[in-house]
Design a protein around this motif. Structure first.
Motif, PDB file in Angstrom:
ATOM      1  N   ALA A 133       0.851  -1.174   0.000  1.00  0.00           N
ATOM      2  CA  ALA A 133       0.000   0.000   0.000  1.00  0.00           C
ATOM      3  C   ALA A 133       0.893   1.232   0.000  1.00  0.00           C
ATOM      4  N   ALA A 134       0.407   2.311  -0.600  1.00  0.00           N
ATOM      5  CA  ALA A 134       1.225   3.508  -0.724  1.00  0.00           C
ATOM      6  C   ALA A 134       1.586   4.082   0.636  1.00  0.00           C
ATOM      7  N   GLU A 135       0.679   4.017   1.566  1.00  0.00           N
ATOM      8  CA  GLU A 135       0.932   4.544   2.892  1.00  0.00           C
ATOM      9  C   GLU A 135       0.451   3.536   3.932  1.00  0.00           C
ATOM     10  N   PHE A 136       1.038   3.565   5.100  1.00  0.00           N
ATOM     11  CA  PHE A 136       0.607   2.714   6.197  1.00  0.00           C
ATOM     12  C   PHE A 136       0.069   3.626   7.286  1.00  0.00           C
ATOM     13  N   PRO A 137      -1.260   3.696   7.420  1.00  0.00           N
ATOM     14  CA  PRO A 137      -1.860   4.685   8.302  1.00  0.00           C
ATOM     15  C   PRO A 137      -1.801   4.367   9.789  1.00  0.00           C
ATOM     16  N   HIS A 138      -1.121   3.288  10.155  1.00  0.00           N
ATOM     17  CA  HIS A 138      -1.104   2.899  11.561  1.00  0.00           C
ATOM     18  C   HIS A 138      -0.104   3.771  12.316  1.00  0.00           C
ATOM     19  N   ALA A 139      -0.599   4.694  13.093  1.00  0.00           N
ATOM     20  CA  ALA A 139       0.286   5.612  13.801  1.00  0.00           C
ATOM     21  C   ALA A 139       0.950   4.948  14.996  1.00  0.00           C
TER      22      ALA A 139
ATOM     23  N   THR B   9      -4.414  -9.427   3.471  1.00  0.00           N
ATOM     24  CA  THR B   9      -4.507  -8.421   2.394  1.00  0.00           C
ATOM     25  C   THR B   9      -3.534  -8.616   1.235  1.00  0.00           C
ATOM     26  N   ASP B  10      -2.619  -9.583   1.307  1.00  0.00           N
ATOM     27  CA  ASP B  10      -1.705  -9.776   0.172  1.00  0.00           C
ATOM     28  C   ASP B  10      -1.448 -11.258  -0.075  1.00  0.00           C
ATOM     29  N   LEU B  11      -2.531 -12.029  -0.127  1.00  0.00           N
ATOM     30  CA  LEU B  11      -2.396 -13.457  -0.415  1.00  0.00           C
ATOM     31  C   LEU B  11      -2.114 -13.656  -1.898  1.00  0.00           C
ATOM     32  N   LYS B  12      -1.098 -14.442  -2.202  1.00  0.00           N
ATOM     33  CA  LYS B  12      -0.718 -14.769  -3.570  1.00  0.00           C
ATOM     34  C   LYS B  12       0.278 -15.924  -3.507  1.00  0.00           C
TER      35      LYS B  12
ATOM     36  N   VAL C 145      -5.327  -2.372  -1.433  1.00  0.00           N
ATOM     37  CA  VAL C 145      -4.579  -3.529  -0.935  1.00  0.00           C
ATOM     38  C   VAL C 145      -4.543  -4.623  -2.000  1.00  0.00           C
ATOM     39  N   SER C 146      -3.696  -5.588  -1.761  1.00  0.00           N
ATOM     40  CA  SER C 146      -3.537  -6.797  -2.585  1.00  0.00           C
ATOM     41  C   SER C 146      -2.759  -6.513  -3.858  1.00  0.00           C
ATOM     42  N   THR C 147      -1.947  -7.483  -4.247  1.00  0.00           N
ATOM     43  CA  THR C 147      -1.278  -7.434  -5.537  1.00  0.00           C
ATOM     44  C   THR C 147      -2.332  -7.531  -6.632  1.00  0.00           C
ATOM     45  N   ARG C 148      -2.123  -6.788  -7.698  1.00  0.00           N
ATOM     46  CA  ARG C 148      -3.141  -6.582  -8.730  1.00  0.00           C
ATOM     47  C   ARG C 148      -3.910  -7.834  -9.129  1.00  0.00           C
ATOM     48  N   HIS C 149      -3.215  -8.914  -9.497  1.00  0.00           N
ATOM     49  CA  HIS C 149      -3.895 -10.098 -10.040  1.00  0.00           C
ATOM     50  C   HIS C 149      -4.869 -10.725  -9.051  1.00  0.00           C
ATOM     51  N   TYR C 150      -4.692 -10.445  -7.768  1.00  0.00           N
ATOM     52  CA  TYR C 150      -5.482 -11.103  -6.724  1.00  0.00           C
ATOM     53  C   TYR C 150      -6.377 -10.105  -5.980  1.00  0.00           C
ATOM     54  N   ARG C 151      -6.593  -8.945  -6.575  1.00  0.00           N
ATOM     55  CA  ARG C 151      -7.332  -7.853  -5.925  1.00  0.00           C
ATOM     56  C   ARG C 151      -8.828  -8.024  -6.134  1.00  0.00           C
ATOM     57  N   ALA C 152      -9.588  -7.911  -5.066  1.00  0.00           N
ATOM     58  CA  ALA C 152     -11.039  -8.109  -5.096  1.00  0.00           C
ATOM     59  C   ALA C 152     -11.744  -6.917  -5.748  1.00  0.00           C
ATOM     60  N   PRO C 153     -12.925  -7.143  -6.327  1.00  0.00           N
ATOM     61  CA  PRO C 153     -13.639  -6.055  -7.017  1.00  0.00           C
ATOM     62  C   PRO C 153     -14.012  -4.903  -6.101  1.00  0.00           C
ATOM     63  N   GLU C 154     -14.335  -5.186  -4.836  1.00  0.00           N
ATOM     64  CA  GLU C 154     -14.714  -4.092  -3.938  1.00  0.00           C
ATOM     65  C   GLU C 154     -13.560  -3.131  -3.694  1.00  0.00           C
ATOM     66  N   VAL C 155     -12.322  -3.634  -3.792  1.00  0.00           N
ATOM     67  CA  VAL C 155     -11.153  -2.763  -3.644  1.00  0.00           C
ATOM     68  C   VAL C 155     -11.036  -1.840  -4.854  1.00  0.00           C
TER      69      VAL C 155
ATOM     70  N   ASP D  37      -9.591 -11.347   1.344  1.00  0.00           N
ATOM     71  CA  ASP D  37      -8.668 -12.486   1.398  1.00  0.00           C
ATOM     72  C   ASP D  37      -9.244 -13.701   0.677  1.00  0.00           C
ATOM     73  N   LEU D  38     -10.568 -13.898   0.782  1.00  0.00           N
ATOM     74  CA  LEU D  38     -11.176 -15.080   0.169  1.00  0.00           C
ATOM     75  C   LEU D  38     -11.204 -14.966  -1.347  1.00  0.00           C
ATOM     76  N   TRP D  39     -11.381 -13.740  -1.865  1.00  0.00           N
ATOM     77  CA  TRP D  39     -11.274 -13.541  -3.319  1.00  0.00           C
ATOM     78  C   TRP D  39      -9.878 -13.955  -3.793  1.00  0.00           C
ATOM     79  N   SER D  40      -8.857 -13.534  -3.054  1.00  0.00           N
ATOM     80  CA  SER D  40      -7.484 -13.893  -3.411  1.00  0.00           C
ATOM     81  C   SER D  40      -7.286 -15.401  -3.400  1.00  0.00           C
ATOM     82  N   VAL D  41      -7.871 -16.084  -2.421  1.00  0.00           N
ATOM     83  CA  VAL D  41      -7.762 -17.543  -2.360  1.00  0.00           C
ATOM     84  C   VAL D  41      -8.364 -18.178  -3.613  1.00  0.00           C
TER      85      VAL D  41
END
Length: 434
Positions: free
Chosen positions: A6-12, A218-221, A279-289, A300-304
């Protein structure tokens, strides 16, 4: 070993963030480097005005420096990667044996633990703030997973971590190749359906374990799923087109063991954290993203689902790098997107649709090549029937549940584990994997 972050990690801030250890004397830079010696020794050289900065330290290695010490201080390369040489030490405890891989995050080195005499894998993160922050998130996740994964069978085990010369270093158990690397070195020959079933069951069990802990990978592949063992056997490939074995095309490799573990938790997200980035590498990215609808555990289940198809066919299902083409590929394989998801798409995704009703395809295609790439894809049922000799019906039904557009209706990990694809007793043994 590429990883899309992800471009940024918002977890402060993190709960129970691990404390940095104090900097030791062998981490300190020397006062002044000796004169340049023009000899290419180190991996990741950086040249300034024709001089190799790394080579400036070459005399230290041939002037009686004890082998148990760390090398003299060297600057990182221009991208913030740690500069190293095979055979030198990474702190007095670890000796570098080989480079195992490299990604956006940094590098992974095989090292010998000089105390236990065990080979380990050490992830050396780039000395850039956002990657250091991601590494601290990964450490926190790994420690939580290790605490609950008692037998260590689902996720890679963390052994240690330390901050070395502004690089977060994470020490892991050494595992075998990723499923992607195994496919690649096997000329992208698909796995037998019974092996796919076994791998899929383990993958879903690991995902269910994480989801029970309220964690989203978020990055299953295939690159992030490692075989525990590197051992394999060569067996006849009866599906090969060529009858000649001179070039090895009529044989393929099969893992000796199907045991796998998940890796790469740098982009893993806690359920209660913000989910406002891609999130997710392009080929495994869910439509809602892609549509900007927000995401959660179902991504994650879409990626699976995408991974299972790739293991059956040998190739990634959605080979694209552009959103409109990606959505068109989805519709080609799975049918039209639901109208309620189209209407809810955010302002960035509205441009992919005509009057907010249907996908702007093929009119919006960027090239004829793009149109051909979409047009050659078969429907899901036909795709599976091309590669699966038995269990095709059960697998198609499972994939329709995993690749359901609507995340609220998509199968959950534990529901998928109860699917007939996994529960039917085919009374087949591992020898049928070939």
């Amino acid at each position: 070993m590429e990883t899309q972050w992800a471009a940024e990690f918002p977890h402060a801030a993190l709960e129970k963030r691990p404390r940095k250890r104090p900097r030791m004397t062998w981490d300190m830079p020397p006062p002044l480097p000796p004169p340049k010696v023009p000899r290419p020794l180190y991996c990741g050289h950086e040249y300034v005005n024709g001089y190799c900065i790394s080579d400036a330290f070459f005399p230290y290695y041939h002037s009686g420096l004890p082998r148990h010490l760390s090398p003299p201080w060297r600057p990182d390369d221009k991208d913030g990667h740690y500069v190293f040489a095979i055979g030198e030490n990474l702190t007095p405890k670890y000796r570098i044996l080989s480079k195992m891989g490299e990604g956006t995050f940094g590098q992974v080195l095989e090292c010998l633990d000089l105390e236990t005499r065990e080979s380990v894998a050490i992830k050396i993160v780039r000395s850039i703030l956002k990657y250091r922050e991601a590494a601290m998130i990964e450490i926190d996740v790994l420690q939580r997973l290790a605490k609950h994964d008692v037998d260590g069978s689902r996720c890679v085990q963390i052994r240690n971590w330390f901050d070395y010369r502004n690089h977060i270093c994470i020490v892991f158990e050494k595992l075998g190749p990723s499923l992607y690397d195994f496919l690649r070195k096997n000329s992208y020959r698909s796995f037998h359906i019974d092996l796919v079933r076994d791998l899929g069951r383990q993958l879903l069990d690991s995902v269910a374990f994480m989801h029970d802990m309220r964690l989203i990978h978020t990055d299953l592949k295939p690159e992030n799923i490692l075989l525990v063992s590197s051992d394999y056997v060569r067996v006849p490939d009866y599906k090969a087109l060529s009858l000649s074995s001179k070039d090895g095309t009529s044989f393929k490799n099969v893992p000796n063991s199907s045991a796998i573990k998940l890796i790469d938790f740098g982009s893993t997200t806690f359920e209660h954290h913000d989910h406002n980035y891609v999130v997710s590498t392009r080929h495994y990215r869910a439509p809602e993203v892609i549509l900007g609808l927000g995401w959660n555990f179902p991504c994650d289940l879409w990626s699976v689902g995408c991974i299972l198809i790739e293991l059956c066919s040998g190739e990634a299902l959605f080979q694209t790098h552009e959103n409109l083409e990606h959505l068109a590929m989805m519709e080609r394989v799975l049918g039209p997107l639901p109208s309620h998801m189209i209407r809810s798409a955010d302002r960035h995704a509205e441009k992919y649709f005509k009057r907010g009703l249907r996908l702007d395809w093929p009119q919006g295609a960027t090239s004829r090549e793009s149109m051909r790439a979409v047009g050659k894809l078969p429907r899901l049922q036909n795709l599976i029937m091309q590669h699966v000799d038995h269990s095709a019906g059960d697998l198609i039904d499972l994939l329709q549940g995993l690749l359901c557009y609507d995340p609220s209706k998509r199968l959950k990990a534990r529901e998928a584990l109860c699917h007939p694809f996994f529960t039917r007793d085919f009374r087949r043994c591992l020898c049928l994997f070939i």
